[in-house]
Scaffold this active site. Sequence first.
Site, PDB file in Angstrom:
ATOM      1  N   CYS A  37      59.744  50.430  27.834  1.00  0.00           N
ATOM      2  CA  CYS A  37      60.758  49.946  26.910  1.00  0.00           C
ATOM      3  C   CYS A  37      60.808  48.421  26.966  1.00  0.00           C
ATOM      4  CB  CYS A  37      62.114  50.544  27.289  1.00  0.00           C
ATOM      5  SG  CYS A  37      63.458  50.077  26.198  1.00  0.00           S
ATOM      6  N   HIS A  42      68.422  55.936  23.330  1.00  0.00           N
ATOM      7  CA  HIS A  42      69.100  54.630  23.326  1.00  0.00           C
ATOM      8  C   HIS A  42      70.466  54.737  22.659  1.00  0.00           C
ATOM      9  CE1 HIS A  42      66.523  51.530  24.999  1.00  0.00           C
ATOM     10  NE2 HIS A  42      65.468  52.021  24.363  1.00  0.00           N
ATOM     11  N   HIS A  78      62.892  58.864  22.070  1.00  0.00           N
ATOM     12  CA  HIS A  78      63.174  57.708  22.929  1.00  0.00           C
ATOM     13  C   HIS A  78      64.290  56.861  22.314  1.00  0.00           C
ATOM     14  CE1 HIS A  78      61.932  54.384  25.741  1.00  0.00           C
ATOM     15  NE2 HIS A  78      62.534  53.668  24.791  1.00  0.00           N
ATOM     16  N   GLU A  79      64.175  56.588  21.018  1.00  0.00           N
ATOM     17  CA  GLU A  79      65.185  55.755  20.363  1.00  0.00           C
ATOM     18  C   GLU A  79      66.519  56.469  20.256  1.00  0.00           C
ATOM     19  OE1 GLU A  79      64.261  52.865  20.489  1.00  0.00           O
ATOM     20  OE2 GLU A  79      62.120  53.264  20.583  1.00  0.00           O
TER      21      GLU A  79
END
Length: 137
Positions: free
Chosen positions: A86, A131, A127-128
């Site tokens: 990241c 976040h 993954h996002e």
Amino acid sequence: MVKDIMKDLLFLGRKAEAATKEDIAIAEDLLDTLRAHRDHCVGMAANMIGERKAIIAIAEGNRLTAMLNPEVVKKSPRTYKAVEGCLSIPGEREVERHDWIEVKYRDMDWHKEKRKFTGFEAEIVQHELDHLEGKLI
């Protein structure tokens, strides 16, 4: 506008707020910032540029896509282990990802969309989405 990458773990660890139509400018900044880091980055969430809004951007080949208020509506039962890095957090970590996911979201014109992502694109989106939940990867 290209923004600086947020590295504050306390900020990154907070859950995103819902995006509104007025937040499309944030999505444009997110796309600009992803484009500027394209040689070593395939996805970003708004908190990575200091905005706590539910917006992500991903690279799909040469095309960049922004999604406002993305939400998983279906996911594969099968998962696998992946190692991810990241821009906001140094190093790499092992995570568990679904083979495919179906996501509903608003596009840059504020239209409702629903898409199925598979393979590497599904991994990027997951993954996002982490976040947006304040999950540090």
